[in-house]
Motif scaffolding. Structure first.
Motif, PDB file in Angstrom:
ATOM      1  N   TYR A 101       0.726  -1.141  -0.039  1.00  0.00           N
ATOM      2  CA  TYR A 101       0.254  -0.106  -0.070  1.00  0.00           C
ATOM      3  C   TYR A 101       0.818   1.354  -0.039  1.00  0.00           C
ATOM      4  CZ  TYR A 101       0.866   0.555   5.027  1.00  0.00           C
ATOM      5  OH  TYR A 101       1.324   0.485   6.385  1.00  0.00           O
ATOM      6  N   ALA A 102       0.254   2.311  -0.382  1.00  0.00           N
ATOM      7  CA  ALA A 102       0.793   3.638  -0.463  1.00  0.00           C
ATOM      8  C   ALA A 102       0.055   4.554   0.178  1.00  0.00           C
ATOM      9  CB  ALA A 102       1.419   4.171  -1.855  1.00  0.00           C
ATOM     10  N   LYS A 103       0.547   5.645   1.014  1.00  0.00           N
ATOM     11  CA  LYS A 103      -0.455   6.440   1.676  1.00  0.00           C
ATOM     12  C   LYS A 103      -1.053   7.685   0.416  1.00  0.00           C
ATOM     13  CE  LYS A 103      -0.780   9.884   5.197  1.00  0.00           C
ATOM     14  NZ  LYS A 103       0.154  10.331   6.585  1.00  0.00           N
ATOM     15  N   VAL A 104      -2.088   7.922   0.530  1.00  0.00           N
ATOM     16  CA  VAL A 104      -2.584   9.088  -0.391  1.00  0.00           C
ATOM     17  C   VAL A 104      -2.792  10.133   0.209  1.00  0.00           C
ATOM     18  CG1 VAL A 104      -4.709   9.517  -1.975  1.00  0.00           C
ATOM     19  CG2 VAL A 104      -4.014   6.999  -1.543  1.00  0.00           C
ATOM     20  N   PRO A 105      -1.783  11.168  -0.418  1.00  0.00           N
ATOM     21  CA  PRO A 105      -2.006  12.834   0.254  1.00  0.00           C
ATOM     22  C   PRO A 105      -3.543  13.324  -0.240  1.00  0.00           C
ATOM     23  CG  PRO A 105      -0.648  12.577  -1.728  1.00  0.00           C
ATOM     24  CD  PRO A 105      -1.069  11.161  -1.449  1.00  0.00           C
ATOM     25  N   GLU A 106      -3.823  14.520   0.629  1.00  0.00           N
ATOM     26  CA  GLU A 106      -5.002  14.978   0.396  1.00  0.00           C
ATOM     27  C   GLU A 106      -5.386  15.639  -0.950  1.00  0.00           C
ATOM     28  OE1 GLU A 106      -5.741  18.065   3.554  1.00  0.00           O
ATOM     29  OE2 GLU A 106      -5.617  16.507   5.063  1.00  0.00           O
ATOM     30  N   SER A 107      -4.081  16.010  -1.640  1.00  0.00           N
ATOM     31  CA  SER A 107      -4.273  16.578  -2.920  1.00  0.00           C
ATOM     32  C   SER A 107      -4.613  15.517  -4.102  1.00  0.00           C
ATOM     33  CB  SER A 107      -3.041  17.357  -3.281  1.00  0.00           C
ATOM     34  OG  SER A 107      -1.888  16.440  -3.231  1.00  0.00           O
ATOM     35  N   VAL A 108      -4.653  14.320  -3.969  1.00  0.00           N
ATOM     36  CA  VAL A 108      -4.901  13.264  -5.056  1.00  0.00           C
ATOM     37  C   VAL A 108      -6.510  12.920  -4.636  1.00  0.00           C
ATOM     38  CG1 VAL A 108      -4.370  11.104  -5.643  1.00  0.00           C
ATOM     39  CG2 VAL A 108      -2.368  12.652  -4.884  1.00  0.00           C
ATOM     40  N   ASP A 109      -6.889  13.117  -5.884  1.00  0.00           N
ATOM     41  CA  ASP A 109      -8.450  12.337  -5.624  1.00  0.00           C
ATOM     42  C   ASP A 109      -8.467  10.916  -5.486  1.00  0.00           C
ATOM     43  OD1 ASP A 109     -10.768  11.513  -6.673  1.00  0.00           O
ATOM     44  OD2 ASP A 109     -10.916  12.891  -8.434  1.00  0.00           O
ATOM     45  N   PRO A 110      -9.121  10.652  -4.595  1.00  0.00           N
ATOM     46  CA  PRO A 110      -9.360   9.176  -4.244  1.00  0.00           C
ATOM     47  C   PRO A 110      -9.535   8.332  -5.375  1.00  0.00           C
ATOM     48  CG  PRO A 110     -10.544  10.481  -2.536  1.00  0.00           C
ATOM     49  CD  PRO A 110     -10.182  11.262  -3.667  1.00  0.00           C
ATOM     50  N   LYS A 111     -10.204   8.611  -6.279  1.00  0.00           N
ATOM     51  CA  LYS A 111     -10.681   7.673  -7.706  1.00  0.00           C
ATOM     52  C   LYS A 111      -9.242   7.702  -8.499  1.00  0.00           C
ATOM     53  CE  LYS A 111     -14.188  10.425  -9.036  1.00  0.00           C
ATOM     54  NZ  LYS A 111     -14.438  11.197  -7.883  1.00  0.00           N
ATOM     55  N   GLU A 112      -8.438   8.694  -8.437  1.00  0.00           N
ATOM     56  CA  GLU A 112      -6.957   8.757  -9.179  1.00  0.00           C
ATOM     57  C   GLU A 112      -6.138   7.612  -8.414  1.00  0.00           C
ATOM     58  OE1 GLU A 112      -6.198  13.113 -10.930  1.00  0.00           O
ATOM     59  OE2 GLU A 112      -5.797  12.806  -9.007  1.00  0.00           O
ATOM     60  N   ALA A 113      -6.381   7.534  -7.055  1.00  0.00           N
ATOM     61  CA  ALA A 113      -5.531   6.453  -6.238  1.00  0.00           C
ATOM     62  C   ALA A 113      -5.688   5.325  -6.651  1.00  0.00           C
ATOM     63  CB  ALA A 113      -5.581   7.074  -4.785  1.00  0.00           C
ATOM     64  N   ALA A 114      -7.237   4.917  -6.824  1.00  0.00           N
ATOM     65  CA  ALA A 114      -7.623   3.631  -6.870  1.00  0.00           C
ATOM     66  C   ALA A 114      -6.957   3.070  -8.085  1.00  0.00           C
ATOM     67  CB  ALA A 114      -9.036   3.711  -7.334  1.00  0.00           C
ATOM     68  N   LEU A 115      -6.371   3.949  -8.850  1.00  0.00           N
ATOM     69  CA  LEU A 115      -5.554   3.270 -10.341  1.00  0.00           C
ATOM     70  C   LEU A 115      -3.969   2.723  -9.859  1.00  0.00           C
ATOM     71  CD1 LEU A 115      -6.617   5.740 -12.758  1.00  0.00           C
ATOM     72  CD2 LEU A 115      -7.287   3.603 -12.872  1.00  0.00           C
ATOM     73  N   GLY A 116      -3.906   3.004  -8.452  1.00  0.00           N
ATOM     74  CA  GLY A 116      -2.449   2.676  -8.197  1.00  0.00           C
ATOM     75  C   GLY A 116      -1.811   1.421  -8.537  1.00  0.00           C
ATOM     76  N   GLY A 117      -2.533   0.303  -8.561  1.00  0.00           N
ATOM     77  CA  GLY A 117      -1.878  -0.994  -8.937  1.00  0.00           C
ATOM     78  C   GLY A 117      -1.779  -1.037 -10.511  1.00  0.00           C
ATOM     79  N   LEU A 118      -2.690  -0.264 -11.366  1.00  0.00           N
ATOM     80  CA  LEU A 118      -2.374  -0.139 -12.569  1.00  0.00           C
ATOM     81  C   LEU A 118      -1.143   0.749 -12.839  1.00  0.00           C
ATOM     82  CD1 LEU A 118      -6.091   0.183 -14.089  1.00  0.00           C
ATOM     83  CD2 LEU A 118      -4.507  -1.930 -14.541  1.00  0.00           C
ATOM     84  N   GLU A 286       3.860   3.783  -5.079  1.00  0.00           N
ATOM     85  CA  GLU A 286       4.278   5.238  -4.190  1.00  0.00           C
ATOM     86  C   GLU A 286       4.664   5.881  -5.223  1.00  0.00           C
ATOM     87  OE1 GLU A 286       7.310   4.260  -1.337  1.00  0.00           O
ATOM     88  OE2 GLU A 286       5.972   3.891   0.249  1.00  0.00           O
ATOM     89  N   GLU A 287       5.193   5.675  -6.258  1.00  0.00           N
ATOM     90  CA  GLU A 287       6.054   6.393  -7.485  1.00  0.00           C
ATOM     91  C   GLU A 287       4.629   6.796  -8.204  1.00  0.00           C
ATOM     92  OE1 GLU A 287       8.483   8.537  -9.907  1.00  0.00           O
ATOM     93  OE2 GLU A 287       8.552   8.043  -7.915  1.00  0.00           O
ATOM     94  N   TYR A 288       3.521   5.807  -8.638  1.00  0.00           N
ATOM     95  CA  TYR A 288       2.347   6.477  -9.293  1.00  0.00           C
ATOM     96  C   TYR A 288       1.457   7.449  -8.564  1.00  0.00           C
ATOM     97  CZ  TYR A 288      -2.581   6.555 -10.749  1.00  0.00           C
ATOM     98  OH  TYR A 288      -3.716   6.984 -10.875  1.00  0.00           O
ATOM     99  N   ILE A 289       1.480   7.306  -7.258  1.00  0.00           N
ATOM    100  CA  ILE A 289       0.974   8.345  -6.295  1.00  0.00           C
ATOM    101  C   ILE A 289       1.597   9.772  -6.487  1.00  0.00           C
ATOM    102  CG2 ILE A 289       0.218   9.301  -4.027  1.00  0.00           C
ATOM    103  CD1 ILE A 289      -1.595   6.814  -5.247  1.00  0.00           C
ATOM    104  N   ARG A 290       2.919   9.634  -6.439  1.00  0.00           N
ATOM    105  CA  ARG A 290       3.742  10.911  -6.605  1.00  0.00           C
ATOM    106  C   ARG A 290       3.491  11.486  -7.867  1.00  0.00           C
ATOM    107  NH1 ARG A 290       8.413  13.209  -8.824  1.00  0.00           N
ATOM    108  NH2 ARG A 290       8.843  11.035  -9.966  1.00  0.00           N
ATOM    109  N   LEU A 291       3.411  10.856  -9.117  1.00  0.00           N
ATOM    110  CA  LEU A 291       3.129  11.322 -10.347  1.00  0.00           C
ATOM    111  C   LEU A 291       1.883  11.840 -10.692  1.00  0.00           C
ATOM    112  CD1 LEU A 291       4.704   8.346 -12.647  1.00  0.00           C
ATOM    113  CD2 LEU A 291       5.771  10.394 -12.223  1.00  0.00           C
ATOM    114  N   VAL A 292       0.911  11.412  -9.920  1.00  0.00           N
ATOM    115  CA  VAL A 292      -0.525  11.879  -9.990  1.00  0.00           C
ATOM    116  C   VAL A 292      -0.580  13.193  -8.875  1.00  0.00           C
ATOM    117  CG1 VAL A 292      -2.864  11.587  -9.512  1.00  0.00           C
ATOM    118  CG2 VAL A 292      -1.500   9.873 -10.422  1.00  0.00           C
TER     119      VAL A 292
END
Length: 334
Positions: A101-118, A286-292
């Motif tokens: 898992y990776a922590k999701v910051p407040e600035s990231v839309d939860p729906k965007e975060a759901a794509l983390g595996g992809l 985590e890197e995907y979350i950073r890019l978003v």
């Protein structure tokens, strides 16, 4: 809790026990908010579900409701992106090891975060290609995974050329100034011009279908000593003559990165040493979350179709019967 399963080529919603965190100090319990349907993978599972019950889904996000005693990087109430079956499915609650898992910051839309595996799978494919700054990558097949790979490669300043026979998918990338084409002839001409007839450095095969004619063709598009990277469900049926003539490299990209299918890394939640394995599947999430977060990639076009949990059987049926050509759909658990 409720969970979605495939059974006899049908989608069912079943009741099950909420997983317990007791005795799992390196796990978190997550209340799912969104999970992502990956049509390519999940429709294949659905097709092969005769006389058996199979869980679906592998990329989701949700809210932490309980933490094991060894968890220090998140707390109850935090949002996390989670990846990897059998820990992540289309379930109301997920019991996830600390490595997935990776922590999701407040600035990231939860729906965007759901794509983390992809996102992790896309990032790992580019790491396997091992391209250098400015090299040319050809992306073949623009489903959601191919789209993500093209966007991330473009963000990394690779010279990206993309192809899909569906013009609507091509148009999604052309709006971002990525060179994308819906005919092989146009793509081949772009490769010729962009590389001065030398050939691309790598072709990433993201197209579905076990026997794709593009598998035979793609070696014509790479340079001498170039690479062909299998990302989608494609049989590695390459002509020996071309492989030999070009000393081509054939590479397989397996899921989201090092750690996948490793019992010790996943189930026992024992991470690989950072200095020896820099990019594990968890660190790729985590890197995907950073890019978003930094708006390096725009994934908003992939999260436009959100369905309610109880609608999932009908939506899967539409995908299975080819009544829907959507790249992906998000299942909402709220």
């Amino acid at each position: 809790m409720k969970r979605i399963v495939a059974h006899n080529q049908k989608i069912e919603i079943i009741e099950d026990e909420i997983p317990q965190i007791e005795g799992k100090p390196s796990y978190i319990l997550v209340k799912t908010l969104y999970s992502v349907i990956s049509p390519g993978t999940e429709l294949t599972i659905l097709s092969n579900s005769e006389n058996k019950q199979v869980h679906l889904g592998y990329s989701a996000m949700g809210e932490v409701v309980e933490c094991g005693s060894k968890i220090t990087d998140v707390k109850k109430g935090d949002l996390v992106a989670c990846y990897g079956a059998p820990y992540v499915h289309h379930d109301e609650y997920l019991l996830v090891p600390s490595t997935l898992y990776a922590k999701v910051p407040e600035s990231v839309d939860p729906k965007e975060a759901a794509l983390g595996g992809l996102g992790a799978i896309a990032i790992h494919a580019l790491r396997i290609a091992n391209l250098q700054f400015g090299e040319t990558a050809v992306i073949v097949g623009l489903g959601v995974l191919g789209q993500l790979i093209a966007k991330i490669a473009h963000a990394a300043a690779y010279n990206v050329i993309a192809y899909d026979l569906h013009k609507s998918r091509v148009d999604m990338l052309q709006g971002e100034s990525i060179k994308a084409y819906s005919t092989v002839e146009e793509m081949e001409e772009a490769i010729r011009i962009e590389t001065k007839s030398r050939g691309a450095d790598a072709v990433l095969l993201c197209a579905g279908g076990k026997r794709s004619p593009l598998t035979q063709e793609c070696l014509k598009w790479i340079r001498n000593k170039g690479k062909a990277v299998i990302v989608g469900d494609v049989e590695p049926d390459f002509p020996r003559e071309l492989m030999f003539a070009k000393e081509a490299e054939l590479l397989i990209s397996r899921a989201g990165g090092p750690g996948r299918y490793d019992h010790v890394y996943e189930k026992e939640a024992i991470d690989y040493p950072y200095e020896y394995v820099r990019w594990t599947e968890g660190r790729n999430v985590e890197e995907y979350i950073r890019l978003v977060k930094e708006r390096r990639v725009d994934v908003q076009p992939f999260i436009t179709e959100v369905i309610e949990f109880n609608q999932a059987p009908q939506e899967f049926e539409k995908l299975f019967n080819k009544e829907s050509t959507t790249l992906t759909k998000l299942i909402c658990f709220k």
